[in-house]
Design an enzyme around this catalytic site. Structure first.
Site, PDB file in Angstrom:
ATOM      1  N   ARG A  35      10.333  -2.456  11.654  1.00 41.34           N
ATOM      2  CA  ARG A  35       9.718  -1.711  10.545  1.00 41.34           C
ATOM      3  C   ARG A  35      10.637  -1.684   9.333  1.00 41.34           C
ATOM      4  O   ARG A  35      10.190  -1.757   8.196  1.00 41.34           O
ATOM      5  CB  ARG A  35       9.427  -0.262  10.971  1.00 41.34           C
ATOM      6  CG  ARG A  35       8.276  -0.091  11.914  1.00 41.34           C
ATOM      7  CD  ARG A  35       6.937  -0.339  11.257  1.00 41.34           C
ATOM      8  NE  ARG A  35       6.610   0.585  10.212  1.00 41.34           N
ATOM      9  CZ  ARG A  35       5.407   1.176  10.109  1.00 41.34           C
ATOM     10  NH1 ARG A  35       4.491   0.958  11.005  1.00 41.34           N
ATOM     11  NH2 ARG A  35       5.153   1.975   9.105  1.00 41.34           N
ATOM     12  N   ILE A  62       3.235   4.123   7.125  1.00 39.75           N
ATOM     13  CA  ILE A  62       4.239   5.092   6.671  1.00 39.75           C
ATOM     14  C   ILE A  62       5.376   4.325   6.002  1.00 39.75           C
ATOM     15  O   ILE A  62       5.930   3.394   6.591  1.00 39.75           O
ATOM     16  CB  ILE A  62       4.804   5.884   7.881  1.00 39.75           C
ATOM     17  CG1 ILE A  62       3.649   6.516   8.668  1.00 39.75           C
ATOM     18  CG2 ILE A  62       5.788   6.947   7.414  1.00 39.75           C
ATOM     19  CD1 ILE A  62       2.767   7.410   7.835  1.00 39.75           C
ATOM     20  N   LEU A  63       5.700   4.693   4.776  1.00 43.88           N
ATOM     21  CA  LEU A  63       6.764   4.000   4.037  1.00 43.88           C
ATOM     22  C   LEU A  63       8.123   4.490   4.531  1.00 43.88           C
ATOM     23  O   LEU A  63       8.283   5.660   4.888  1.00 43.88           O
ATOM     24  CB  LEU A  63       6.600   4.264   2.540  1.00 43.88           C
ATOM     25  CG  LEU A  63       5.277   3.727   1.964  1.00 43.88           C
ATOM     26  CD1 LEU A  63       5.128   4.148   0.516  1.00 43.88           C
ATOM     27  CD2 LEU A  63       5.222   2.213   2.095  1.00 43.88           C
ATOM     28  N   ASN A  71       0.598   9.344  -3.182  1.00 43.85           N
ATOM     29  CA  ASN A  71      -0.359   9.070  -2.113  1.00 43.85           C
ATOM     30  C   ASN A  71      -1.565   9.988  -2.269  1.00 43.85           C
ATOM     31  O   ASN A  71      -1.454  11.087  -2.822  1.00 43.85           O
ATOM     32  CB  ASN A  71       0.284   9.312  -0.738  1.00 43.85           C
ATOM     33  CG  ASN A  71      -0.660   8.958   0.403  1.00 43.85           C
ATOM     34  OD1 ASN A  71      -1.317   7.918   0.376  1.00 43.85           O
ATOM     35  ND2 ASN A  71      -0.754   9.833   1.398  1.00 43.85           N
ATOM     36  N   THR A  72      -2.705   9.527  -1.818  1.00 44.19           N
ATOM     37  CA  THR A  72      -3.883  10.386  -1.793  1.00 44.19           C
ATOM     38  C   THR A  72      -4.323  10.521  -0.339  1.00 44.19           C
ATOM     39  O   THR A  72      -4.319   9.547   0.412  1.00 44.19           O
ATOM     40  CB  THR A  72      -5.016   9.828  -2.681  1.00 44.19           C
ATOM     41  OG1 THR A  72      -6.155  10.662  -2.526  1.00 44.19           O
ATOM     42  CG2 THR A  72      -5.379   8.385  -2.356  1.00 44.19           C
ATOM     43  N   HIS A  73      -4.634  11.772   0.046  1.00 42.26           N
ATOM     44  CA  HIS A  73      -4.970  12.050   1.450  1.00 42.26           C
ATOM     45  C   HIS A  73      -6.297  12.818   1.498  1.00 42.26           C
ATOM     46  O   HIS A  73      -6.468  13.772   0.719  1.00 42.26           O
ATOM     47  CB  HIS A  73      -3.844  12.880   2.089  1.00 42.26           C
ATOM     48  CG  HIS A  73      -4.092  13.218   3.518  1.00 42.26           C
ATOM     49  ND1 HIS A  73      -3.998  12.297   4.532  1.00 42.26           N
ATOM     50  CD2 HIS A  73      -4.453  14.390   4.093  1.00 42.26           C
ATOM     51  CE1 HIS A  73      -4.294  12.883   5.678  1.00 42.26           C
ATOM     52  NE2 HIS A  73      -4.566  14.148   5.451  1.00 42.26           N
ATOM     53  N   ASP A  95       7.189  11.530   0.498  1.00 38.33           N
ATOM     54  CA  ASP A  95       8.593  11.735   0.871  1.00 38.33           C
ATOM     55  C   ASP A  95       8.797  11.128   2.255  1.00 38.33           C
ATOM     56  O   ASP A  95       7.951  10.378   2.740  1.00 38.33           O
ATOM     57  CB  ASP A  95       8.975  13.232   0.790  1.00 38.33           C
ATOM     58  CG  ASP A  95       8.292  14.068   1.865  1.00 38.33           C
ATOM     59  OD1 ASP A  95       8.442  15.298   1.824  1.00 38.33           O
ATOM     60  OD2 ASP A  95       7.593  13.494   2.742  1.00 38.33           O
ATOM     61  N   GLY A 106       8.436  12.193   5.133  1.00 40.79           N
ATOM     62  CA  GLY A 106       7.528  12.623   6.221  1.00 40.79           C
ATOM     63  C   GLY A 106       6.156  11.963   6.126  1.00 40.79           C
ATOM     64  O   GLY A 106       5.927  11.103   5.279  1.00 40.79           O
ATOM     65  N   ASP A 155       2.614  12.582   4.960  1.00 41.59           N
ATOM     66  CA  ASP A 155       1.757  13.460   4.134  1.00 41.59           C
ATOM     67  C   ASP A 155       2.423  14.811   3.859  1.00 41.59           C
ATOM     68  O   ASP A 155       1.742  15.840   3.779  1.00 41.59           O
ATOM     69  CB  ASP A 155       0.406  13.685   4.846  1.00 41.59           C
ATOM     70  CG  ASP A 155      -0.338  12.370   5.030  1.00 41.59           C
ATOM     71  OD1 ASP A 155      -0.993  12.210   6.078  1.00 41.59           O
ATOM     72  OD2 ASP A 155      -0.240  11.493   4.149  1.00 41.59           O
TER      73      ASP A 155
HETATM   74  C1  GRF Z   1      -9.165   7.377   1.332  1.00 41.78           C
HETATM   75  O1  GRF Z   1      -9.904   8.562   1.598  1.00 41.78           O
HETATM   76  C2  GRF Z   1      -7.707   7.630   1.590  1.00 41.78           C
HETATM   77  O2  GRF Z   1      -7.277   8.912   1.206  1.00 41.78           O
HETATM   78  C3  GRF Z   1      -7.662   7.515   3.089  1.00 41.78           C
HETATM   79  O3  GRF Z   1      -8.534   6.452   3.413  1.00 41.78           O
HETATM   80  C4  GRF Z   1      -9.471   6.311   2.358  1.00 41.78           C
HETATM   81  C5  GRF Z   1      -9.286   4.932   1.773  1.00 41.78           C
HETATM   82  O4  GRF Z   1     -10.362   4.668   0.984  1.00 41.78           O
HETATM   83  N1  GRF Z   1      -6.321   7.221   3.539  1.00 41.78           N
HETATM   84  P1  GRF Z   1     -10.352   3.349   0.027  1.00 41.78           P
HETATM   85  O5  GRF Z   1      -9.635   2.242   0.803  1.00 41.78           O
HETATM   86  O6  GRF Z   1      -9.631   3.741  -1.229  1.00 41.78           O
HETATM   87  O7  GRF Z   1     -11.819   3.068  -0.175  1.00 41.78           O
END
Ligand code: GRF
Length: 199
Positions: A64, A91-92, A106-108, A140, A142, A144
């Site tokens: 990794r 995970i980075l 990141n978006t979660h 960071d 961790g 999320d």
């Molecule tokens: C997003 O909801 C992201 O937060 C989650 O998986 C989804 C990815 O959607 N990890 P996309 O690939 O941007 O359509």
């Protein structure tokens, strides 16, 4: 600002960023798209937009750490101001964090710290939560756990499945991501402990 976007799947968040960056007033452009696997729709979207793409697969590296260093190298070739993980499912590690920490977003699809990890939508549904949502945060060390930049709430309906709920979250998520990345690109931002202050 120069954005490198990392994807693993359908790339609808990437597409929202591509659409937004078409406006010269937005203040950011996507300069490259990276993925951890070949053949994703997200990569197709990048190719359609005429953008350079790169793929670094974990299985192609001894471990990794090597993968992480190779990914960091590939990202840095495009001289990003911000790196956006938009549905990137790896995970980075320290290599990427060392080079881009503080500029990695990141978006979660859940309201962190609730329901972190790869199944945040499924976990919120299974828990019987009434409200979930999405979180845009700095990455960071961790999973999320980085400082939160923005959050949006999404109601859970009684007849929701993981798919219907995730689609409704993604509608809100892409809007939140586009809005906050644009503000960070145009106005800058400050990190104070766990707080990310965006003007
Ligand atoms: C997003 O909801 C992201 O937060 C989650 O998986 C989804 C990815 O959607 N990890 P996309 O690939 O941007 O359509």
């Amino acid at each position: 600002a120069r954005l490198v976007v990392l994807v693993s799947g359908s790339g609808t968040n990437l597409q929202a960023l591509l659409d937004a960056t078409a406006d010269p007033e937005y203040g950011a452009v996507v300069v490259a798209v990276g993925a951890d696997r070949d053949g994703t729709v997200g990569l197709d979207r990048a190719a359609k937009a005429g953008l350079p793409t790169f793929v670094r697969r974990v299985g192609d590296f001894a471990d990794r750490a090597d993968w992480d260093l190779a990914l960091a190298e590939a990202i840095s070739e495009h001289r990003p101001d911000l790196v956006v993980c938009a549905g990137f499912m790896k995970i980075l590690g320290t290599g990427t964090l060392a080079r881009f920490g503080g500029r990695l977003i990141n978006t979660h699809p859940a309201l962190l710290p609730s329901f972190p990890g790869a199944h945040g939508v499924r976990d919120a549904l299974a828990y019987g939560a009434k409200v979930t949502g999405c979180t845009v945060h700095l990455v960071d060390h961790g999973v999320d756990t980085g400082p939160i930049i923005a959050q949006r709430a999404v109601e859970i309906h009684q007849d929701d499945t993981e798919e219907t709920l995730h689609e409704r979250i993604k509608t809100v998520e892409r809007t939140a991501l586009v809005e906050v990345v644009g503000r960070m690109a145009r106005e800058g931002y400050r990190i104070e402990g766990r707080k990310v202050l965006v003007p």
